[in-house]
Design a protein around this motif. Sequence first.
Motif, PDB file in Angstrom:
ATOM      1  N   ALA A 184      18.144 -77.800   1.283  1.00  0.00           N
ATOM      2  CA  ALA A 184      17.832 -76.803   0.342  1.00  0.00           C
ATOM      3  C   ALA A 184      18.251 -75.652   1.382  1.00  0.00           C
ATOM      4  O   ALA A 184      19.100 -74.618   0.951  1.00  0.00           O
ATOM      5  CB  ALA A 184      16.499 -76.684  -0.270  1.00  0.00           C
ATOM      6  N   ARG A 208      10.013 -74.189  -3.591  1.00  0.00           N
ATOM      7  CA  ARG A 208       9.864 -75.962  -3.253  1.00  0.00           C
ATOM      8  C   ARG A 208       9.253 -76.410  -4.295  1.00  0.00           C
ATOM      9  O   ARG A 208       7.828 -75.785  -4.572  1.00  0.00           O
ATOM     10  CB  ARG A 208      10.068 -76.183  -1.499  1.00  0.00           C
ATOM     11  CG  ARG A 208      10.526 -74.746  -1.025  1.00  0.00           C
ATOM     12  CD  ARG A 208      12.049 -75.601  -0.671  1.00  0.00           C
ATOM     13  NE  ARG A 208      13.113 -74.571   0.184  1.00  0.00           N
ATOM     14  CZ  ARG A 208      13.628 -73.750   0.326  1.00  0.00           C
ATOM     15  NH1 ARG A 208      13.479 -73.654  -1.614  1.00  0.00           N
ATOM     16  NH2 ARG A 208      14.285 -72.911  -0.058  1.00  0.00           N
ATOM     17  N   SER A 260       5.995 -72.370  -5.977  1.00  0.00           N
ATOM     18  CA  SER A 260       6.401 -73.958  -4.756  1.00  0.00           C
ATOM     19  C   SER A 260       4.933 -74.489  -6.171  1.00  0.00           C
ATOM     20  O   SER A 260       3.716 -74.296  -5.677  1.00  0.00           O
ATOM     21  CB  SER A 260       5.920 -73.145  -3.999  1.00  0.00           C
ATOM     22  OG  SER A 260       6.900 -72.974  -3.570  1.00  0.00           O
ATOM     23  N   TYR A 268      14.142 -80.886   1.221  1.00  0.00           N
ATOM     24  CA  TYR A 268      14.261 -79.482   1.509  1.00  0.00           C
ATOM     25  C   TYR A 268      15.217 -79.130   2.730  1.00  0.00           C
ATOM     26  O   TYR A 268      15.496 -77.552   3.287  1.00  0.00           O
ATOM     27  CB  TYR A 268      12.700 -78.954   2.300  1.00  0.00           C
ATOM     28  CG  TYR A 268      11.696 -79.242   1.172  1.00  0.00           C
ATOM     29  CD1 TYR A 268      12.053 -79.615   0.143  1.00  0.00           C
ATOM     30  CD2 TYR A 268      10.240 -78.659   0.916  1.00  0.00           C
ATOM     31  CE1 TYR A 268      11.205 -79.490  -1.036  1.00  0.00           C
ATOM     32  CE2 TYR A 268       9.274 -78.840   0.286  1.00  0.00           C
ATOM     33  CZ  TYR A 268       9.885 -79.495  -0.839  1.00  0.00           C
ATOM     34  OH  TYR A 268       9.112 -79.443  -1.604  1.00  0.00           O
ATOM     35  N   TRP A 292       7.685 -80.504  -5.210  1.00  0.00           N
ATOM     36  CA  TRP A 292       7.807 -81.951  -5.276  1.00  0.00           C
ATOM     37  C   TRP A 292       7.137 -82.676  -6.106  1.00  0.00           C
ATOM     38  O   TRP A 292       5.837 -82.178  -6.186  1.00  0.00           O
ATOM     39  CB  TRP A 292       8.009 -82.204  -3.855  1.00  0.00           C
ATOM     40  CG  TRP A 292       8.293 -83.553  -3.245  1.00  0.00           C
ATOM     41  CD1 TRP A 292       7.152 -84.545  -2.980  1.00  0.00           C
ATOM     42  CD2 TRP A 292       9.651 -84.057  -3.114  1.00  0.00           C
ATOM     43  NE1 TRP A 292       8.400 -85.891  -2.734  1.00  0.00           N
ATOM     44  CE2 TRP A 292       9.170 -85.218  -3.056  1.00  0.00           C
ATOM     45  CE3 TRP A 292      10.643 -83.554  -3.378  1.00  0.00           C
ATOM     46  CZ2 TRP A 292      10.277 -86.360  -2.733  1.00  0.00           C
ATOM     47  CZ3 TRP A 292      12.211 -84.356  -3.210  1.00  0.00           C
ATOM     48  CH2 TRP A 292      12.126 -85.613  -2.812  1.00  0.00           C
ATOM     49  N   ALA A 345      14.517 -76.522  -5.638  1.00  0.00           N
ATOM     50  CA  ALA A 345      14.314 -75.804  -4.962  1.00  0.00           C
ATOM     51  C   ALA A 345      15.535 -75.187  -4.951  1.00  0.00           C
ATOM     52  O   ALA A 345      17.033 -74.740  -5.576  1.00  0.00           O
ATOM     53  CB  ALA A 345      15.164 -75.932  -3.919  1.00  0.00           C
TER      54      ALA A 345
END
Lengths: 440, 477
Positions: free
Chosen positions: A9, A156, A108, A6, A158, A150
């Motif tokens: 990004a 975002r 996200s 992150y 994950w 991202a």
Amino acid sequence: MQTYFYAIADFIQQQLRGNEIFLSYFSGERSDFVRFNQGKVRQPGSVEQRFLTVELVQGQRHATVELGLTGEMAIDQAQLLDLLGGLRDQLNHLVDDPYLLYSEQVNSTESLGENRLPEISQVLGEIMQAAQGHDLVGLYAAGGIFRGFANSLGQRNWHSSYNFNFDWSLYHQRDKAVKAGYAGLMWDSEEFGNTVQQVKSQLEILQRPAHTLAPGRYRVYLAPAALAEIIQLLGWGGFSVRGQKTKESALLTMMEHGTALNSQVNLFENTREGIAPGFEKKGFIKPAQVSLIEHGRHHSALVSPRSAKEYGMATNGAEENEEPVSLDLGAGNFPRAQVLSTLDKGIYINNLWYLNYSDRMAGRLTGMTRFATFWVEHGEIVAPLNVMRFDETVYHILGEQLLALTTEREFIVETDTYEVRSMKSIRLPGAMVNEFTLTL
Amino acid sequence: MYEVLKQHFHQVIPNVDFCSLRLVETHLESLQIRKDILEPPFKSKNMGVMITVVDRGGLGYAATSDLSLSGLQQAAQRAWYWAQQTQGKMVFDCSQINFPSPQGNYPSFVQQPWDSESLSSKLDRVRTEAKQCPIDDKIVHWQVSLKGIQVQQLYLTSAGGELYQSHDYLVPIIKVLANQGVNTQIRTLGGHGYARQGGLEQLELIGFSGKGRELAEESLQLLSAPNCPTGRMDVLLAPDQMILQVHESIGHPLELDRILGDERNYAGTSFVTLDMFGTYQYGSELLNVTYDPSIPEELSSYHFDDEGLLAEKTYLIRQGLLKVPLGGLISQARAGLPGVANSRATNWNRPPIDRMANLNVEPGESCWEDLVGSIEHGVLMRSNKSWSIDDSRNKFQFGCEWGQLIEKGQLSTVVKNPNYRGISATFWRSLKGVGNVSTHEVLGVTNCGKGEPNQAVRVGHASPACVFAGVDVFGGV
């Protein structure tokens, strides 16, 4: 690795100029690999790696770069600045790409795995204990796997998982062996011990004199691992909309001419129950399920964002290569306990190997039996079989000659470790098939 | 940068019997057009190291992309941890192996480096070929791509060994599909076998220019062709099928780690056993097979393998007799047999294992006309499109894109979907004609899969055209 990705990004975001957009995908892992042969260690080691893909977009022009990250922020930032400059230079040489499509809605997500993996010394000890007096060969792979996405819209995503996959076999002699797998998130010594006992009992049957079959047609039971090889071969473009439109799909006659499989066949891309991330490299979120085959008939193909734009349809979040990653073949209503009695006289095939097409457009494929394949007479296993080649169409195996699919299904985590540890999986039953052709 | 790395390596070497560092730095660029549309260009840059430790009979490795002093320190400690964990538990005693510490270097022979030409100019090459493909409405799909790869490798050992090797690769791909109804026929550039070591000069050497139209014409011919007939007949295999035949049914069976059992859980074992070397008649007396790392344009030419062993041309099979296996330093010690320098890894994140490198069939005496003329009833097959073989590398079935009947010594009807089956242990004994240098081509395979963890490596194959007698041939449904 999530925090690092992150931060990277955010750094890329700060470097953008004018109307530039970026899309970024992260693939990392910390893995231990222990290779075994003859019940001892052949090659042990660890790998830590981080790969970052950055796609720079200016209007409809775009180019992509992949960078192996060092994990040192100052070094990686310097590398990224250099690569972003290179991407801008590249874009000057390019024209608009009519098939560029990326998600413009921010979605996200976060799926965090918990690390409950055992100490390697414990695993080594248990495996070597199990292998005592036996010829065990295989690979223990374990550790964290990380994927991220991202973009400059602020999305975002994950996904992390800490798992192990012990893929192994016990050998009797030459090519006579029983193959097994033990995969999961938490090592259970009792469960592993039970698996070992089951394998050892099958190994005893392999000590009987092997039977050699003449080429011909036989009734067979394809255990889930064997059937998985067939379904996975079809995954090479078979379920792809690009494969359909370029007339290359092995299931073209199903897709375009209405040829059907047996009505028991229901096949899904089942992201919800797989272990792979629920997002792809253009930022689209995958639907929980995509129905590929319903009641034996083609339902829908896997559509990547690029194909969606090219062929004027909606994407269903498929990967760029439009291969399935979380396949799910629906259960039948045939109890596994009745396999041998129903087979009566035929072949119990635990594993198939090295499949390829004999005639792709006819859906005709070939491959070998491997590991524990047994000759059955009067509903009982009589002898192990020497390896045989099969050559048969999918319309035969999963069509007119499919007698039954089992009620019980197995969840198989792929063991592929090419460059990265795979997150593919398949859940499926076994299949009883009549008139299965062996050729060599 | 490599100088700093060398200093760091020598600072982090633990107090062990042997330690090595293998750095791999790869730069890749891929350009592709599908139909008339340029796909987004792709570049990659990837660098990392693997540190290997051997100590008191144990062995371990650790791979990382963190090349800082602390990154190397952690990797060295982790590799040492593995070596300690495996002392007395290894399938062989590492303390008995004398790991070399050589000095040397190897550069690819490159006349026109990938980066010497602008992006626009390289894109023009791809576009020009792609434009030649759509010669008929039945050509439904085509793609043309060029990939340039540069790999630099540094190998250091605790005893002062230092190797620097750099490889440049060029991978050209052309694929054309013709379709009518459910009949789709494909033609590719050499069955994707034209990957070479070198630079853009290789395009001229392989005749890249004009291949798009040629392949499109051939795919249309296949579309209207009958299926390959079924029966036992002679087969003439062109080099772009011979490479697959030699790869699967000579290369893999001769890999010493397979014979020693390492691969049995994944890639498989071998019908070849240790006692066959020096006594087993693998093929007819016309069969001569070499490990040859000295052909500049072939994919796996190098001076040293990834464990520092010097690479030299070696006959593996001479006049049909099996002589030497494909085994590197560790396998040679385990088997008590001589071998070759073929311990190779695909990247910094995978450990070296026995691989094929360059495995070649040596040219014979027959010209093309003699090979065709020797066949009363048979079929020519070109360009592999399907491959399958058992885990002992014995029972195989291969399919090709292009078939053409041979009748009374003359090439005749084009046939589609040609396939053949055989058994390695007997197939090579039916070799009855080997082409001379005029039929010989240098080709390769870029995705040979093997190993746990898995590795897909580049291997080179050079072969003349060859004739096999009495082969089991068949066509499509």
